[in-house]
Design an enzyme around this catalytic site. Sequence first.
Site, short mmCIF file in Angstrom:
data_model
loop_
_atom_site.label_atom_id
_atom_site.label_comp_id
_atom_site.label_asym_id
_atom_site.label_seq_id
_atom_site.Cartn_x
_atom_site.Cartn_y
_atom_site.Cartn_z
N LYS A 21 -61.43 -126.90 -70.89
CA LYS A 21 -62.60 -127.18 -70.06
C LYS A 21 -62.84 -128.68 -69.88
O LYS A 21 -63.23 -129.12 -68.80
CB LYS A 21 -63.85 -126.54 -70.66
CG LYS A 21 -64.18 -127.04 -72.05
CD LYS A 21 -65.48 -126.49 -72.55
CE LYS A 21 -65.78 -127.09 -73.91
NZ LYS A 21 -67.14 -126.91 -74.33
N THR A 22 -62.58 -129.49 -70.94
CA THR A 22 -62.79 -130.93 -70.81
C THR A 22 -61.86 -131.51 -69.75
O THR A 22 -62.24 -132.40 -68.99
CB THR A 22 -62.56 -131.63 -72.16
OG1 THR A 22 -63.44 -131.05 -73.13
CG2 THR A 22 -62.84 -133.11 -72.06
N ASP A 37 -71.62 -129.64 -69.68
CA ASP A 37 -70.75 -128.94 -70.62
C ASP A 37 -71.61 -128.12 -71.59
O ASP A 37 -72.79 -128.42 -71.80
CB ASP A 37 -69.91 -129.96 -71.39
CG ASP A 37 -68.75 -129.31 -72.13
OD1 ASP A 37 -68.50 -128.11 -71.93
OD2 ASP A 37 -68.09 -130.02 -72.91
N GLU A 38 -71.02 -127.08 -72.18
CA GLU A 38 -71.69 -126.24 -73.19
C GLU A 38 -73.01 -125.68 -72.66
O GLU A 38 -74.04 -125.65 -73.36
CB GLU A 38 -71.94 -127.04 -74.49
CG GLU A 38 -70.70 -127.66 -75.09
CD GLU A 38 -69.78 -126.66 -75.77
OE1 GLU A 38 -70.07 -125.45 -75.71
OE2 GLU A 38 -68.77 -127.09 -76.35
N GLN A 80 -69.80 -118.01 -76.86
CA GLN A 80 -69.97 -119.02 -77.89
C GLN A 80 -71.40 -119.57 -77.93
O GLN A 80 -71.63 -120.67 -78.42
CB GLN A 80 -68.99 -120.18 -77.67
CG GLN A 80 -67.53 -119.77 -77.81
CD GLN A 80 -66.59 -120.95 -77.75
OE1 GLN A 80 -66.53 -121.77 -78.67
NE2 GLN A 80 -65.85 -121.06 -76.65
N ARG A 139 -61.47 -121.33 -83.87
CA ARG A 139 -61.20 -122.72 -84.27
C ARG A 139 -59.76 -122.86 -84.77
O ARG A 139 -59.24 -123.97 -84.84
CB ARG A 139 -62.13 -123.17 -85.40
CG ARG A 139 -63.63 -123.21 -85.12
CD ARG A 139 -63.98 -123.89 -83.85
NE ARG A 139 -64.06 -122.91 -82.75
CZ ARG A 139 -64.07 -123.21 -81.47
NH1 ARG A 139 -63.97 -124.48 -81.10
NH2 ARG A 139 -64.16 -122.29 -80.55
#
Length: 761
Positions: A38-39, A227-228, A258, A621
Amino acid sequence: MPRSSVSELLDSLNPEQRVAAEHFEGPSLVLAGAGSGKTRVLTTRIAHLVQEHGVPPERILAVTFTNKAAGEMRERIGGLLGGEPRGMWVGTFHALGVRILRRHAPRLGWERTFTIFDAEQSLRQVKRTLESLDFDPKRFNPKGVRSMMSGAKNQLVTPGQFQQEHGEGFDLFARAVAKVYPAYQAALKDQNAMDFDDLLVKPVELLQNDQTVLGEYRRRFAFLLVDEYQDTNHAQFRFLQLLAAEHGNLMVVGDDDQSIYGWRGADLRNILDFESTWPGSMVVRLERNYRSTAVILEAANQVIAENVNRKGKTLRTDREGGEKIGVVECFDENDEARVVVDEIKARYQNGPALHNYRDFAVLYRTNAQSRALEDAFRRSGVPYQIVGGVRFYERREIQDVMGYLRLVSNPLDEDAFLRVVNYPRRGIGNTTVARLREAAAAEGAGLLEAASRATTLPNVPTGGARQLEAFAELVSTWSARAATTRVGPLLEALVDELGLYKALEDEGPEGEDRIDNVKELIAGALDFNAELLDELDPEEIDAFSELDLFLQRVALVADVDRLDGDVDSVTMMTLHNAKGLEFPVVFITGLEDGLFPLSRAYDEPATMEEERRLFYVGVTRARDTLILCHARQRRRAGEYMYGRLSPFAESIPEALLVPRVSPRLESNHRRSSTPHRSRPRFEAEKAGSGFVSEETFDTPINQDAPRYVKGERVLHATFGSGTVKEVTGFGKDTKVTVDFDDVGRKRLLVRYANLEKDWTM
């Protein structure tokens, strides 16, 4: 960056990523699964906007959830554009809120040099406010009061609205908070201070009530990227809505699977309802994972599929196969810690060459679990770092030094005044301070201003009054110096004049460590150069002293920002702090029902779904190896509690798991003479696995409540016969839901219910 370079960058994206990156105008929702790049999408889109569509960087606002992520994004964008994107705003909601408030605070009645109260400073102010209103802090817990006020702020509920909504008919605690809330906010304003919630709420208040300011920022920011987004609360939602309402150029990137911060106000509906809030939205799903093995992703997909409130997506990867997931049963938390440390040492010494200690992460649900793990790491000599423990800036000696800097920057900061007025000791006792506070309150004056003329105030002891005036003069002198002096030399000279090292030396051996911490703070201040801050515009740097900007930077530091990825040490952290990170090898510890998920999650389906999302975050993770650990018993709140494997682990297909037991339990098994049978689903894979089957053990277990199963019949002395419909929690927290034949459904705490088995049916 040349046009050909942009094309090459776009060509390197997968089809879904490219669609998102090339999107130009209008709202868009990018549902980005864990490890889906995504970044890269966000940074590529910004480069595309600048290079292909000619959007000036200063017309772009990018929002992240950590300062570390903001720095990395700015660095990547600079690399893509071939230079620093000057004028572009990139930062957390809090950091962006500070930038807006530094410019426009006077419109809200604050000075631009306002202090940012951290959690501890805010808590002390809550306690002082309770006492000023004659509420006993022992009865009305300050943390609980602050939590309720924080929830109100995140929902943009003002003190006045809260008072109207929590009048007669509400419980005593809520009515008390209704009185504390406005008084607390007034105290902050009197001190020219804001707490962290205010950094979100006040910009919204400003934009809603001041059309001039709203118009300025709407014209400036033509494109917003967030973001997020799944972790935004109502205040953050409203902030974005106000800025993007006219042009609709809002791209949000997030993963509803998430969303793990509902407990602090995050609203999952923001992402679930995005399309209805922003009609005509383009929706892109990023489901290709570039991080984890197929085994880990299949486990993650199976776990999260049990949630109902989700958009729905299935992660996939080109990394076929992978190491199966270990499930290790341990005796207790100390045994679990030994297993983790021994596993890390074995993999570090005998595993692939790529394994450094920094490749390992140990995750846990609650901070309390870190004690046994930390003890084991210390004994073993394995290097480790804890994220989310006692923060550097929360240490007493650092808070003392920072108290001086805060007071020098903002003379109205009464919390700072009270902290340092008699440190190092200068003969200003509690009685003197109490009399000063009474006199200042009577005159409506600030404490420092009153201290500057203490010898003229009634009832203030003469000796103490002279010392108060000397203290006020000292602060005034350093405030003048701060306007023209770099923060590093300023702090170095201030510590020297105050004689802080001598005061710390007098504390004995602990004082030496505290001196080292103060020196580290000074070193950080000496390295600080406001002129080199890429995230600030030149006019912002010119408008404030370097001290003001240094204090702002310190106030906004988060736990995860302090994670040093270059240090070769194992990382220990809560699952919440692990969000956004990845490691080759991940341990999730304490995987017992009642601990993870927490017992209270059974009371509310939405809470249970958030707990499951948190487990999903932990699983994703891991890049190569995932090991799940659980204990038969664990000391919690001073008592040993029986441990049963978390239902989250049971969601993972057996074919993906390799169960085993700790050496301690294996030894018990070999000595066992009266074995008991374990659950059949974790039969060992004996052939070539090297793992020990979980079969039979005679380990004594402290069972502190009777056990019941769904469907069995029970008797209650008052309610009669009934059928067990649900069993939740464990140990002393075990609860049962029973459908009684005569009185209907009741929910009972087993240890008090005195239920008996009903053998008549």
